[in-house]
Design a protein around this motif. Structure first.
Motif, mmCIF file in Angstrom:
data_model
loop_
_atom_site.group_PDB
_atom_site.id
_atom_site.type_symbol
_atom_site.label_atom_id
_atom_site.label_comp_id
_atom_site.label_asym_id
_atom_site.label_seq_id
_atom_site.Cartn_x
_atom_site.Cartn_y
_atom_site.Cartn_z
ATOM 1 N N LEU A 11 1.526 -13.651 -0.606
ATOM 2 C CA LEU A 11 1.973 -12.263 0.189
ATOM 3 C C LEU A 11 0.816 -11.898 1.059
ATOM 4 O O LEU A 11 -0.142 -11.673 0.780
ATOM 5 N N ALA A 12 1.502 -11.505 2.398
ATOM 6 C CA ALA A 12 0.498 -11.267 3.323
ATOM 7 C C ALA A 12 0.906 -10.158 4.222
ATOM 8 O O ALA A 12 2.439 -9.651 3.927
ATOM 9 N N LEU A 41 -2.815 -2.181 2.024
ATOM 10 C CA LEU A 41 -3.608 -3.331 1.440
ATOM 11 C C LEU A 41 -2.879 -4.040 0.642
ATOM 12 O O LEU A 41 -1.581 -3.456 0.260
ATOM 13 N N ILE A 42 -2.851 -5.435 0.306
ATOM 14 C CA ILE A 42 -2.163 -6.104 -0.922
ATOM 15 C C ILE A 42 -3.418 -6.650 -1.539
ATOM 16 O O ILE A 42 -4.171 -7.124 -1.349
ATOM 17 N N SER A 43 -3.164 -6.282 -2.905
ATOM 18 C CA SER A 43 -4.161 -6.448 -3.998
ATOM 19 C C SER A 43 -3.557 -6.667 -5.182
ATOM 20 O O SER A 43 -2.324 -6.516 -5.294
ATOM 21 N N ARG A 44 -4.508 -6.985 -6.229
ATOM 22 C CA ARG A 44 -3.973 -7.326 -7.713
ATOM 23 C C ARG A 44 -3.128 -6.091 -8.061
ATOM 24 O O ARG A 44 -2.008 -6.209 -8.649
ATOM 25 N N ARG A 46 -4.368 -10.807 0.903
ATOM 26 C CA ARG A 46 -3.681 -12.111 0.989
ATOM 27 C C ARG A 46 -3.677 -12.513 -0.720
ATOM 28 O O ARG A 46 -4.592 -12.857 -1.153
ATOM 29 N N MET A 47 -2.344 -12.361 -1.463
ATOM 30 C CA MET A 47 -2.396 -12.811 -2.733
ATOM 31 C C MET A 47 -1.346 -13.691 -2.965
ATOM 32 O O MET A 47 -0.421 -13.726 -2.578
ATOM 33 N N ARG A 48 -1.996 -14.843 -3.831
ATOM 34 C CA ARG A 48 -1.294 -15.909 -4.048
ATOM 35 C C ARG A 48 -0.630 -15.608 -5.483
ATOM 36 O O ARG A 48 -1.165 -15.391 -6.517
ATOM 37 N N GLY A 79 0.753 -1.228 -0.001
ATOM 38 C CA GLY A 79 -0.074 0.120 -0.064
ATOM 39 C C GLY A 79 0.686 1.096 0.079
ATOM 40 O O GLY A 79 0.332 2.294 -0.052
ATOM 41 N N GLY A 80 2.015 1.189 0.111
ATOM 42 C CA GLY A 80 3.110 2.326 -0.025
ATOM 43 C C GLY A 80 3.453 2.926 -1.475
ATOM 44 O O GLY A 80 3.095 1.781 -2.490
#
Lengths: 115, 450
Positions: free
Chosen positions: B245-246, B254-257, B295-297, B213-214
């Motif tokens: 990724l977590a 946030l961790i997103s596509r 959480r992105m795999r 998110g940065g």
């Protein structure tokens, strides 16, 4: 309708030497053909004018809905030599946000941000 | 089994508290620190000459280790870090002192050395990549340092020798994260598929918060929850390199596509051929799937045989930059800034300023995008006048600030200027790149114990 690129895609810039790479990522895979067709190397170089010496290369990764512009001669000689206040070119990509793109009405619901 | 690897820093001056949080709450097997920029080694070498108290390693090493060691010791988290800069052994000795202060005896700290090739530069390299000119065209008197980007192999060696903490100089950023995967899962050093996937994960991790998110928020277009409380990422890596990724629970960001894709291309040129010392990575086949909130795999990043050469970073002394800024506000601010520019141009002529290049920017108008800035936008309410020049000598560079001083009482009406000032002159260390055959480069692992 014509919309600024900011509503179609997002951008991140990275630096290596005197080269800046600017990724342009569609907010939706269905919007990607708009970028592929209209956001050409020529369009990007035209937006930067003398600010980017070039040459430039565009790498297209359609399955990810993304393209990567590699702009040589974009960082005033590199991070330590440049006279620019933004010596890493971190904000260089944001110049592309105001490029106007023609988007089919059917795609308008996929656009981001305020109309 | 899942291997849990966390990020502790994305650059030298990065925040410390997210590293502590990963050490305390991340349940990590490894915590990895990336603290070097392209010019770090050369700038450190220059500083070593002028400042005998500079130890040659990360100036925040004490802060970082004080923050993370208690959590890492409690959990048994190993640490891999490139904070050694130009003195990895000195950094390792200092880390041993920190361990001893905490009563942690018998811990092994490895220092990786051997990547500095300053003395051999002209015999082992050919061409400057940026210019196509021969390396021999560089003035030997201007050469500060030259160092090779090492890969994961020396770190793997150190881990195999029982290291709890590994500190290195110049190592390719993804290799810091790839090394524990190779060591823990026993990957072969020519298993290009796994090395490609693992290096891809390392690449996504090495800039820390840039994937959580940065360097991302654009209000109304890309919003980031609680952006004042970003965590550094954690990769939960499976035996084939596939990773989720977590980040620690309760953190902002946030961790997103979208965050993953932006970081995937960061500092990458050809995304099908990203060269690292360990493997050539192909990002174009990546599969990115959301498997939970933040959480992105990530899987299916490809790998190809590594290059026979390693990248060399060369630092050279290239003169000086002088710089200063002053300001205008309110009605007519831009006109006053333009007159100030005209005055300075005349003054530089008057004093015979010897400069390779002089630039006068208007902050708020054109200081960032330069000539690509629109000229038909509404006038800004405030304008900063930034004056900067590149010169051969420090004395010429100092003239920039001295002329701006004159603008205080001899310049334009209603000029704002901050006094006292500092750091108006700086030495330029230019960075060039070249390649060296990997057979010409070795390394050493020095093991210390607390």
């Amino acid at each position: 309708m014509r919309v600024p690129l900011q509503r179609v895609a997002h951008i991140r810039a990275g630096d290596k030497g005197n080269t800046s790479n600017i990724s342009v990522i569609a907010y939706d895979l269905a919007l990607f053909p708009v970028l592929e067709e209209q956001l050409t190397v020529a369009a990007v170089l035209a937006r930067y004018g003398e600010r980017v010496a070039g040459p430039a290369t565009r790498y297209v990764v359609s399955p990810l809905g993304a393209m990567n512009f590699v702009l040589q001669g974009a960082l005033g000689g590199g991070v330590s030599r440049t006279l620019s206040q933004d010596n890493f070119g971190k904000a260089l990509g944001s110049a592309l946000l105001d490029i106007e793109l023609e988007v089919d009405d059917a795609l308008v619901p996929l656009l981001r941000g305020p109309a | 089994m899942t291997l849990r690897i966390g990020s502790g820093a994305a650059w030298w001056a990065d925040r410390i508290s997210p590293a502590r949080r990963n050490a305390e709450e991340g349940d990590l097997d490894y915590l990895c620190f990336e603290t070097m920029a392209e010019a770090t080694v050369s700038v450190a070498q220059v500083r070593r000459v002028s400042d005998p108290n500079f130890p040659g390693y990360d100036t925040y090493l004490d802060d970082r280790f004080e923050a993370v060691l208690p959590g890492c010791l409690r959990r048994g988290t190993k640490i891999i870090s490139n904070q050694g800069w130009v003195n990895p052994i000195g950094a390792a000795e200092r880390i041993v002192e920190h361990l001893q202060k905490l009563g942690a005896s018998g811990k092994k700290v490895a220092a990786i050395t051997g990547n500095e090739i300053t003395d051999r530069l002209f015999t082992v390299t050919d061409t400057i990549l940026e210019t196509g000119e021969p390396v021999s065209s560089l003035d030997p008197a201007s050469l500060v340092s030259a160092e090779v980007y090492l890969g994961a192999e020396p770190i793997v060696d150190a881990l195999r020798a029982g290291a709890d903490i590994v500190v290195t100089g110049r190592v390719a950023d993804p290799s810091l994260f790839l090394a524990p995967m190779i060591y823990e899962y026993g990957w072969a050093l020519d298993d290009w598929a796994r090395l490609g996937q693992g290096s891809g994960i390392g690449h996504l991790m090495e800039c820390g918060a840039q994937v959580t998110g940065g360097y991302f928020a654009d209000p109304g277009f890309k919003d980031v929850p609680r952006p004042w409380d970003l965590a550094f990422p954690i990769a939960e890596v499976e035996s084939d390199g596939t990773a989720v990724l977590a980040k620690v629970a309760g953190s902002g960001g946030l961790i997103s596509r979208d965050t993953v894709l932006e970081q995937l291309f960061y500092e990458v040129h050809d995304p099908a051929n990203y060269l690292t010392p360990d493997v050539t990575v192909d990002f174009t086949t990546a599969d990115i799937v959301e498997v939970g909130p933040d959480r992105m795999r990530i899987s299916a990043i490809g790998g190809k045989q590594r290059s026979s050469t390693l990248k060399v970073s060369i630092g050279t002394r290239e003169g000086y930059i002088g710089e200063d800024t002053f300001y205008y506000a309110g009605l007519g601010a831009l006109r006053r800034a333009e007159l100030a520019r005209e005055i300075l141009v005349h003054r530089f002529d008057e004093i015979g300023l010897q400069a390779e290049a002089v630039q006068i920017d208007f902050l708020g108008v054109n200081a960032i995008h330069g000539s690509a800035s629109p000229t038909d936008w509404p006038e800004p309410y405030e304008v900063g006048v930034r004056v900067v020049a590149r010169t051969q000598t420090a004395a010429e560079a100092a003239k920039i600030g001295r002329e701006v001083d004159g603008m205080a009482v001899s310049g334009v009406g209603m000029t704002a200027k901050r006094v006292p000032h500092a750091d108006r002159t700086r030495a330029v260390v230019g960075v060039w790149s070249s390649l060296v055959d990997r057979t010409a480069v070795g390394y050493d692992v020095t093991m210390l114990e607390s």
